[in-house]
Scaffold this motif. Structure first.
Motif, PDB file in Angstrom:
ATOM      1  N   MET A   1      -9.399  11.095   8.233  1.00  0.00           N
ATOM      2  CA  MET A   1      -9.830  10.329   7.047  1.00  0.00           C
ATOM      3  C   MET A   1      -8.616   9.719   6.360  1.00  0.00           C
ATOM      4  N   ASN A   2      -8.639   8.443   6.096  1.00  0.00           N
ATOM      5  CA  ASN A   2      -7.556   7.776   5.398  1.00  0.00           C
ATOM      6  C   ASN A   2      -7.862   7.775   3.900  1.00  0.00           C
ATOM      7  N   ALA A   3      -7.028   8.485   3.118  1.00  0.00           N
ATOM      8  CA  ALA A   3      -7.290   8.613   1.686  1.00  0.00           C
ATOM      9  C   ALA A   3      -6.128   8.053   0.899  1.00  0.00           C
ATOM     10  N   GLY A   4      -6.413   7.515  -0.267  1.00  0.00           N
ATOM     11  CA  GLY A   4      -5.359   7.055  -1.148  1.00  0.00           C
ATOM     12  C   GLY A   4      -4.475   8.194  -1.605  1.00  0.00           C
ATOM     13  N   ALA A   5      -5.090   9.332  -1.955  1.00  0.00           N
ATOM     14  CA  ALA A   5      -4.328  10.447  -2.499  1.00  0.00           C
ATOM     15  C   ALA A   5      -4.898  11.771  -2.004  1.00  0.00           C
ATOM     16  N   LEU A   6      -3.992  12.693  -1.688  1.00  0.00           N
ATOM     17  CA  LEU A   6      -4.338  14.073  -1.379  1.00  0.00           C
ATOM     18  C   LEU A   6      -3.659  14.950  -2.408  1.00  0.00           C
ATOM     19  N   ILE A   7      -4.443  15.749  -3.124  1.00  0.00           N
ATOM     20  CA  ILE A   7      -3.926  16.619  -4.178  1.00  0.00           C
ATOM     21  C   ILE A   7      -4.042  18.060  -3.706  1.00  0.00           C
ATOM     22  N   VAL A   8      -2.982  18.849  -3.936  1.00  0.00           N
ATOM     23  CA  VAL A   8      -2.958  20.245  -3.505  1.00  0.00           C
ATOM     24  C   VAL A   8      -2.688  21.132  -4.714  1.00  0.00           C
ATOM     25  N   GLY A   9      -3.609  22.053  -4.983  1.00  0.00           N
ATOM     26  CA  GLY A   9      -3.399  22.977  -6.096  1.00  0.00           C
ATOM     27  C   GLY A   9      -4.710  23.492  -6.654  1.00  0.00           C
ATOM     28  N   GLU A  10      -4.609  24.247  -7.726  1.00  0.00           N
ATOM     29  CA  GLU A  10      -5.758  24.998  -8.210  1.00  0.00           C
ATOM     30  C   GLU A  10      -6.785  24.148  -8.953  1.00  0.00           C
ATOM     31  N   ALA A  11      -8.041  24.585  -8.830  1.00  0.00           N
ATOM     32  CA  ALA A  11      -9.149  24.105  -9.652  1.00  0.00           C
ATOM     33  C   ALA A  11      -9.765  25.333 -10.301  1.00  0.00           C
ATOM     34  N   LEU A  12     -10.131  25.228 -11.561  1.00  0.00           N
ATOM     35  CA  LEU A  12     -10.620  26.398 -12.272  1.00  0.00           C
ATOM     36  C   LEU A  12     -11.515  25.984 -13.436  1.00  0.00           C
ATOM     37  N   ILE A  13     -12.031  26.968 -14.119  1.00  0.00           N
ATOM     38  CA  ILE A  13     -12.803  26.737 -15.340  1.00  0.00           C
ATOM     39  C   ILE A  13     -11.890  26.966 -16.541  1.00  0.00           C
ATOM     40  N   ASP A  14     -11.792  25.949 -17.390  1.00  0.00           N
ATOM     41  CA  ASP A  14     -11.084  26.078 -18.668  1.00  0.00           C
ATOM     42  C   ASP A  14     -12.081  26.525 -19.732  1.00  0.00           C
ATOM     43  N   GLU A  15     -11.826  27.676 -20.321  1.00  0.00           N
ATOM     44  CA  GLU A  15     -12.654  28.165 -21.428  1.00  0.00           C
ATOM     45  C   GLU A  15     -11.856  27.969 -22.709  1.00  0.00           C
ATOM     46  N   ASP A  55     -19.509  29.178 -11.284  1.00  0.00           N
ATOM     47  CA  ASP A  55     -18.386  28.383 -11.781  1.00  0.00           C
ATOM     48  C   ASP A  55     -17.934  27.373 -10.728  1.00  0.00           C
ATOM     49  N   GLY A  56     -17.937  27.785  -9.472  1.00  0.00           N
ATOM     50  CA  GLY A  56     -17.587  26.861  -8.403  1.00  0.00           C
ATOM     51  C   GLY A  56     -18.555  25.697  -8.322  1.00  0.00           C
ATOM     52  N   ASP A  57     -19.845  25.982  -8.522  1.00  0.00           N
ATOM     53  CA  ASP A  57     -20.848  24.910  -8.518  1.00  0.00           C
ATOM     54  C   ASP A  57     -20.567  23.900  -9.621  1.00  0.00           C
ATOM     55  N   VAL A  58     -20.161  24.384 -10.796  1.00  0.00           N
ATOM     56  CA  VAL A  58     -19.855  23.498 -11.923  1.00  0.00           C
ATOM     57  C   VAL A  58     -18.678  22.589 -11.577  1.00  0.00           C
ATOM     58  N   ILE A  59     -17.634  23.160 -10.994  1.00  0.00           N
ATOM     59  CA  ILE A  59     -16.452  22.373 -10.642  1.00  0.00           C
ATOM     60  C   ILE A  59     -16.784  21.344  -9.574  1.00  0.00           C
ATOM     61  N   ARG A  60     -17.503  21.760  -8.549  1.00  0.00           N
ATOM     62  CA  ARG A  60     -17.843  20.836  -7.463  1.00  0.00           C
ATOM     63  C   ARG A  60     -18.666  19.667  -7.977  1.00  0.00           C
ATOM     64  N   ALA A  61     -19.643  19.946  -8.824  1.00  0.00           N
ATOM     65  CA  ALA A  61     -20.488  18.871  -9.353  1.00  0.00           C
ATOM     66  C   ALA A  61     -19.679  17.916 -10.226  1.00  0.00           C
ATOM     67  N   TYR A  62     -18.797  18.459 -11.041  1.00  0.00           N
ATOM     68  CA  TYR A  62     -17.996  17.654 -11.960  1.00  0.00           C
ATOM     69  C   TYR A  62     -17.054  16.732 -11.202  1.00  0.00           C
ATOM     70  N   LEU A  63     -16.365  17.283 -10.199  1.00  0.00           N
ATOM     71  CA  LEU A  63     -15.444  16.468  -9.421  1.00  0.00           C
ATOM     72  C   LEU A  63     -16.185  15.427  -8.595  1.00  0.00           C
ATOM     73  N   SER A  64     -17.290  15.837  -8.007  1.00  0.00           N
ATOM     74  CA  SER A  64     -18.070  14.918  -7.181  1.00  0.00           C
ATOM     75  C   SER A  64     -18.598  13.755  -7.996  1.00  0.00           C
TER      76      SER A  64
END
Length: 304
Positions: A1-15, A55-64
């Motif tokens: 897959m040819n992508a403009g950007a690849l980001i590496v690092g954490e995703a989490l819930i900010d409370e 929490d993972g579902d929330v992150i996936r939906a938000y990013l998507s």
């Protein structure tokens, strides 16, 4: 897959905890930068660790929703990480974390124009080796490398070891940005000019330090410029540095003449930094790490 950007690092819930209210938002510095780049109309992938939980579902939906594509290897058996941000009266945040960084290997990098690494993914074992391996392979394949340490002193190794890990990635990067708080932790007692000189002398093409409400400084082999802050009413400062970094990446690498990873003229640094400052101002004007879309950034810059 040819992508403009690849980001590496954490995703989490900010409370976010403030008097009388607790709010929860998807976050994590690399995830925020992925979000910011995608909202600036770049094809963006994120390699991270997200649990198969609510929490993972929330992150996936938000990013998507903003177009970020997660690598298939990002789904893990571990719980989704969480950061608790406790807001002071001036809107500044202190953090408490419950997280792990143990990503899976990413054998196929695709062909991204830029690879960004940062934050806890650059410092925490066992996954920091994966981060460095992706950066090494990506640079060898011709990608522009960008790095933002976004240091959390309570989570990273003691300062001497953290500094070595920082320098390993910083000197492998074409663009390294850190905050004045990062600089104070990694290089105690040293001036911001010292830190910028160290990075440029070490081979970084563009180095930057954000200074909160005082703006930022950007340096390259051809000069150093001051980026003034953009005045706004602050809701909170969550995501301000990430917004600055995402927009700086976009403005240097993808806008106009593009960038080959070599030193940048001062006039171009000034323009790119100004756009990054506008993006940060938009983000701090609303709660959470709600980074701007391209139309908002364009309108704000035009109105200034």
């Amino acid at each position: 897959m040819n992508a403009g950007a690849l980001i590496v690092g954490e995703a989490l819930i900010d409370e976010v905890v403030e008097p009388g209210r607790i709010s929860r938002y998807p976050g994590g510095s690399p995830a925020n930068i992925a979000l910011g780049l995608s909202r600036l109309d770049l094809v963006t992938r994120l390699h991270t660790t997200i649990g198969d939980d609510a929490d993972g579902d929330v992150i996936r939906a938000y990013l998507s929703e903003s177009g970020v594509v997660l690598t298939p290897q990002s789904l893990t058996a571990a719980p989704t990480s969480k950061a608790v941000a406790i807001l002071a009266e001036d809107g500044s945040a202190s953090y408490e974390f419950s997280l792990t960084w143990d990503p899976r290997n990413l054998d196929d990098l695709g062909a991204p124009r830029v690879i960004h690494a940062g934050s806890l993914g650059a410092f925490l074992d066992p996954g920091s080796d994966i981060t460095r391996d992706i950066v090494r392979r990506g640079r060898a394949a011709g990608a522009i490398i960008t790095f933002d340490p976004n240091v959390r002193p309570s989570l990273v190794p003691q300062a001497d070891k953290a500094r070595k890990l920082f320098e390993a990635l910083a000197f492998s990067s074409h663009l390294t940005k850190l905050s004045d708080e990062d600089a104070a932790f990694l290089f105690p007692g040293k001036s911001l000019d010292y830190v910028l000189d160290l990075l440029i002398d070490g081979g970084v093409a563009v180095a930057g330090i954000t200074r909160g409400s005082k703006g930022a400084v950007l340096s390259s082999g051809e000069g150093r410029v001051i980026i003034p802050p953009v005045k706004t009413v602050v809701a909170d400062t969550v995501g301000a540095g990430d917004s600055f970094m995402a927009t700086l990446i976009w403005a240097l690498i993808f806008e106009g003449e593009g960038w080959d990873g070599r030193p940048v003229r001062p006039d171009r640094l000034q323009v790119a930094g100004g756009k990054a400052a506008h993006a940060a101002a938009i983000t701090v004007s609303r709660p959470g790490a709600d980074l701007p879309v391209l139309s908002e950034l364009t309108a704000a810059a035009a109105a200034d």
